[in-house]
Design a protein around this motif. Sequence first.
Motif, PDB file in Angstrom:
ATOM      1  N   GLN A  21      59.061  -1.447  71.607  1.00  0.00           N
ATOM      2  CA  GLN A  21      59.865  -1.115  70.427  1.00  0.00           C
ATOM      3  C   GLN A  21      61.140  -1.946  70.349  1.00  0.00           C
ATOM      4  O   GLN A  21      61.484  -2.433  69.276  1.00  0.00           O
ATOM      5  CB  GLN A  21      60.223   0.371  70.460  1.00  0.00           C
ATOM      6  N   HIS A  22      61.843  -2.113  71.468  1.00  0.00           N
ATOM      7  CA  HIS A  22      63.194  -2.666  71.412  1.00  0.00           C
ATOM      8  C   HIS A  22      63.379  -4.025  72.085  1.00  0.00           C
ATOM      9  O   HIS A  22      64.414  -4.649  71.893  1.00  0.00           O
ATOM     10  CB  HIS A  22      64.180  -1.662  72.038  1.00  0.00           C
ATOM     11  N   ASN A  23      62.414  -4.489  72.879  1.00  0.00           N
ATOM     12  CA  ASN A  23      62.612  -5.732  73.615  1.00  0.00           C
ATOM     13  C   ASN A  23      61.699  -6.865  73.174  1.00  0.00           C
ATOM     14  O   ASN A  23      61.726  -7.929  73.780  1.00  0.00           O
ATOM     15  CB  ASN A  23      62.433  -5.488  75.124  1.00  0.00           C
ATOM     16  N   MET A  24      60.903  -6.645  72.158  1.00  0.00           N
ATOM     17  CA  MET A  24      60.017  -7.693  71.668  1.00  0.00           C
ATOM     18  C   MET A  24      60.509  -8.111  70.280  1.00  0.00           C
ATOM     19  O   MET A  24      60.307  -7.383  69.296  1.00  0.00           O
ATOM     20  CB  MET A  24      58.573  -7.218  71.640  1.00  0.00           C
ATOM     21  N   PRO A  25      61.179  -9.261  70.198  1.00  0.00           N
ATOM     22  CA  PRO A  25      61.780  -9.687  68.929  1.00  0.00           C
ATOM     23  C   PRO A  25      60.789  -9.733  67.756  1.00  0.00           C
ATOM     24  O   PRO A  25      61.144  -9.380  66.632  1.00  0.00           O
ATOM     25  CB  PRO A  25      62.330 -11.082  69.243  1.00  0.00           C
ATOM     26  N   PHE A  26      59.554 -10.153  67.999  1.00  0.00           N
ATOM     27  CA  PHE A  26      58.571 -10.240  66.916  1.00  0.00           C
ATOM     28  C   PHE A  26      58.276  -8.854  66.350  1.00  0.00           C
ATOM     29  O   PHE A  26      58.195  -8.675  65.129  1.00  0.00           O
ATOM     30  CB  PHE A  26      57.289 -10.916  67.422  1.00  0.00           C
ATOM     31  N   ASN A  27      58.114  -7.863  67.222  1.00  0.00           N
ATOM     32  CA  ASN A  27      57.870  -6.494  66.763  1.00  0.00           C
ATOM     33  C   ASN A  27      59.047  -5.980  65.937  1.00  0.00           C
ATOM     34  O   ASN A  27      58.856  -5.302  64.922  1.00  0.00           O
ATOM     35  CB  ASN A  27      57.609  -5.560  67.939  1.00  0.00           C
ATOM     36  N   LYS A  28      60.254  -6.308  66.377  1.00  0.00           N
ATOM     37  CA  LYS A  28      61.447  -5.896  65.628  1.00  0.00           C
ATOM     38  C   LYS A  28      61.488  -6.597  64.275  1.00  0.00           C
ATOM     39  O   LYS A  28      61.821  -5.973  63.264  1.00  0.00           O
ATOM     40  CB  LYS A  28      62.703  -6.196  66.445  1.00  0.00           C
ATOM     41  N   ALA A  29      61.139  -7.878  64.231  1.00  0.00           N
ATOM     42  CA  ALA A  29      61.158  -8.622  62.970  1.00  0.00           C
ATOM     43  C   ALA A  29      60.173  -8.049  61.953  1.00  0.00           C
ATOM     44  O   ALA A  29      60.438  -8.053  60.746  1.00  0.00           O
ATOM     45  CB  ALA A  29      60.847 -10.098  63.228  1.00  0.00           C
ATOM     46  N   LEU A  30      59.046  -7.539  62.452  1.00  0.00           N
ATOM     47  CA  LEU A  30      58.054  -6.941  61.557  1.00  0.00           C
ATOM     48  C   LEU A  30      58.406  -5.498  61.183  1.00  0.00           C
ATOM     49  O   LEU A  30      57.759  -4.911  60.317  1.00  0.00           O
ATOM     50  CB  LEU A  30      56.664  -6.991  62.185  1.00  0.00           C
ATOM     51  N   GLY A  31      59.407  -4.939  61.825  1.00  0.00           N
ATOM     52  CA  GLY A  31      59.845  -3.588  61.492  1.00  0.00           C
ATOM     53  C   GLY A  31      59.015  -2.480  62.108  1.00  0.00           C
ATOM     54  O   GLY A  31      58.982  -1.367  61.589  1.00  0.00           O
ATOM     55  N   PHE A  32      58.334  -2.771  63.210  1.00  0.00           N
ATOM     56  CA  PHE A  32      57.473  -1.766  63.841  1.00  0.00           C
ATOM     57  C   PHE A  32      58.279  -0.535  64.271  1.00  0.00           C
ATOM     58  O   PHE A  32      59.330  -0.655  64.892  1.00  0.00           O
ATOM     59  CB  PHE A  32      56.776  -2.331  65.072  1.00  0.00           C
ATOM     60  N   GLN A  33      57.732   0.626  63.953  1.00  0.00           N
ATOM     61  CA  GLN A  33      58.280   1.895  64.400  1.00  0.00           C
ATOM     62  C   GLN A  33      57.179   2.557  65.216  1.00  0.00           C
ATOM     63  O   GLN A  33      56.183   3.025  64.668  1.00  0.00           O
ATOM     64  CB  GLN A  33      58.671   2.750  63.202  1.00  0.00           C
ATOM     65  N   ILE A  34      57.341   2.546  66.524  1.00  0.00           N
ATOM     66  CA  ILE A  34      56.303   3.038  67.427  1.00  0.00           C
ATOM     67  C   ILE A  34      56.541   4.511  67.701  1.00  0.00           C
ATOM     68  O   ILE A  34      57.644   4.916  68.067  1.00  0.00           O
ATOM     69  CB  ILE A  34      56.296   2.225  68.737  1.00  0.00           C
ATOM     70  N   GLU A  35      55.495   5.306  67.491  1.00  0.00           N
ATOM     71  CA  GLU A  35      55.589   6.748  67.673  1.00  0.00           C
ATOM     72  C   GLU A  35      54.511   7.204  68.637  1.00  0.00           C
ATOM     73  O   GLU A  35      53.380   6.741  68.570  1.00  0.00           O
ATOM     74  CB  GLU A  35      55.375   7.466  66.340  1.00  0.00           C
ATOM     75  N   THR A  36      54.876   8.122  69.512  1.00  0.00           N
ATOM     76  CA  THR A  36      53.869   8.706  70.389  1.00  0.00           C
ATOM     77  C   THR A  36      53.411  10.021  69.775  1.00  0.00           C
ATOM     78  O   THR A  36      54.192  10.753  69.174  1.00  0.00           O
ATOM     79  CB  THR A  36      54.400   8.976  71.802  1.00  0.00           C
ATOM     80  N   LEU A  37      52.147  10.267  69.939  1.00  0.00           N
ATOM     81  CA  LEU A  37      51.561  11.523  69.508  1.00  0.00           C
ATOM     82  C   LEU A  37      51.185  12.270  70.775  1.00  0.00           C
ATOM     83  O   LEU A  37      51.578  11.894  71.870  1.00  0.00           O
ATOM     84  CB  LEU A  37      50.356  11.243  68.612  1.00  0.00           C
ATOM     85  N   GLU A  38      50.405  13.290  70.682  1.00  0.00           N
ATOM     86  CA  GLU A  38      50.043  14.034  71.878  1.00  0.00           C
ATOM     87  C   GLU A  38      49.105  13.228  72.778  1.00  0.00           C
ATOM     88  O   GLU A  38      48.385  12.355  72.317  1.00  0.00           O
ATOM     89  CB  GLU A  38      49.426  15.385  71.512  1.00  0.00           C
ATOM     90  N   ASP A  39      49.170  13.526  74.064  1.00  0.00           N
ATOM     91  CA  ASP A  39      48.285  12.939  75.075  1.00  0.00           C
ATOM     92  C   ASP A  39      48.326  11.408  75.108  1.00  0.00           C
ATOM     93  O   ASP A  39      47.304  10.743  75.161  1.00  0.00           O
ATOM     94  CB  ASP A  39      46.857  13.445  74.868  1.00  0.00           C
ATOM     95  N   HIS A  40      49.517  10.839  75.020  1.00  0.00           N
ATOM     96  CA  HIS A  40      49.731   9.391  75.109  1.00  0.00           C
ATOM     97  C   HIS A  40      49.113   8.619  73.938  1.00  0.00           C
ATOM     98  O   HIS A  40      48.941   7.416  74.027  1.00  0.00           O
ATOM     99  CB  HIS A  40      49.201   8.821  76.435  1.00  0.00           C
ATOM    100  N   GLU A  41      48.751   9.286  72.860  1.00  0.00           N
ATOM    101  CA  GLU A  41      48.261   8.573  71.681  1.00  0.00           C
ATOM    102  C   GLU A  41      49.456   7.888  71.017  1.00  0.00           C
ATOM    103  O   GLU A  41      50.581   8.376  71.094  1.00  0.00           O
ATOM    104  CB  GLU A  41      47.593   9.542  70.702  1.00  0.00           C
ATOM    105  N   VAL A  42      49.200   6.772  70.364  1.00  0.00           N
ATOM    106  CA  VAL A  42      50.264   5.977  69.768  1.00  0.00           C
ATOM    107  C   VAL A  42      49.875   5.600  68.349  1.00  0.00           C
ATOM    108  O   VAL A  42      48.712   5.336  68.061  1.00  0.00           O
ATOM    109  CB  VAL A  42      50.493   4.680  70.596  1.00  0.00           C
ATOM    110  N   GLN A  43      50.871   5.572  67.479  1.00  0.00           N
ATOM    111  CA  GLN A  43      50.681   4.963  66.171  1.00  0.00           C
ATOM    112  C   GLN A  43      51.907   4.115  65.883  1.00  0.00           C
ATOM    113  O   GLN A  43      52.998   4.390  66.384  1.00  0.00           O
ATOM    114  CB  GLN A  43      50.432   5.989  65.077  1.00  0.00           C
ATOM    115  N   ILE A  44      51.693   3.082  65.113  1.00  0.00           N
ATOM    116  CA  ILE A  44      52.792   2.212  64.721  1.00  0.00           C
ATOM    117  C   ILE A  44      52.874   2.229  63.205  1.00  0.00           C
ATOM    118  O   ILE A  44      51.867   2.036  62.513  1.00  0.00           O
ATOM    119  CB  ILE A  44      52.590   0.769  65.215  1.00  0.00           C
TER     120      ILE A  44
END
Length: 157
Positions: A21-44
């Motif tokens: 979320q915070h240390n990858m400049p490309f992800n920040k440039a694209l505006g990624f908002q990384i969210e965790t769901l239950e049981d280590h599931e992830v959505q961006i």
Amino acid sequence: MSDNKNLTPEKLAEFVLEFFQHNMPFNKALGFQIETLEDHEVQIRMPWNDSLMGNPVHKILHGGATAAILDTVGSIVALMYGIKQLKSDEVDAFKDTLANNGTIDMRVDYLRPGKGQEFIATASVIRRGRKVAVCRMELHNEDGQHIASGTGTYLVG
């Protein structure tokens, strides 16, 4: 995260999410908002941004942005799946391999034009071994329209 003395799978998962979320400049440039769901599931989530436009006539998301969000969610889910399986005495060794992880191969199927105000990427692990994970990823817009699917193979150990 230099002190591994009290490192748990939960703390390692938090570290991985923070890094993407915070240390990858490309992800920040694209505006990624990384969210965790239950049981280590992830959505961006990625909000629409005119700088991500691939077709200015029709205001459609660039295919590279689509591939990037699918690749990122696949990578994170592959890592999270592995972290979830760790025993407490394996956490430090797994953390030491994180710098060597990466995408081996990825395929994207573009199903319809990327129109929307927000794009949501999800992924699941199809198979994971000691060193390699295969994931299936999907990208939808805020209305639930299926924009693209992907399959990725990731080095994870």
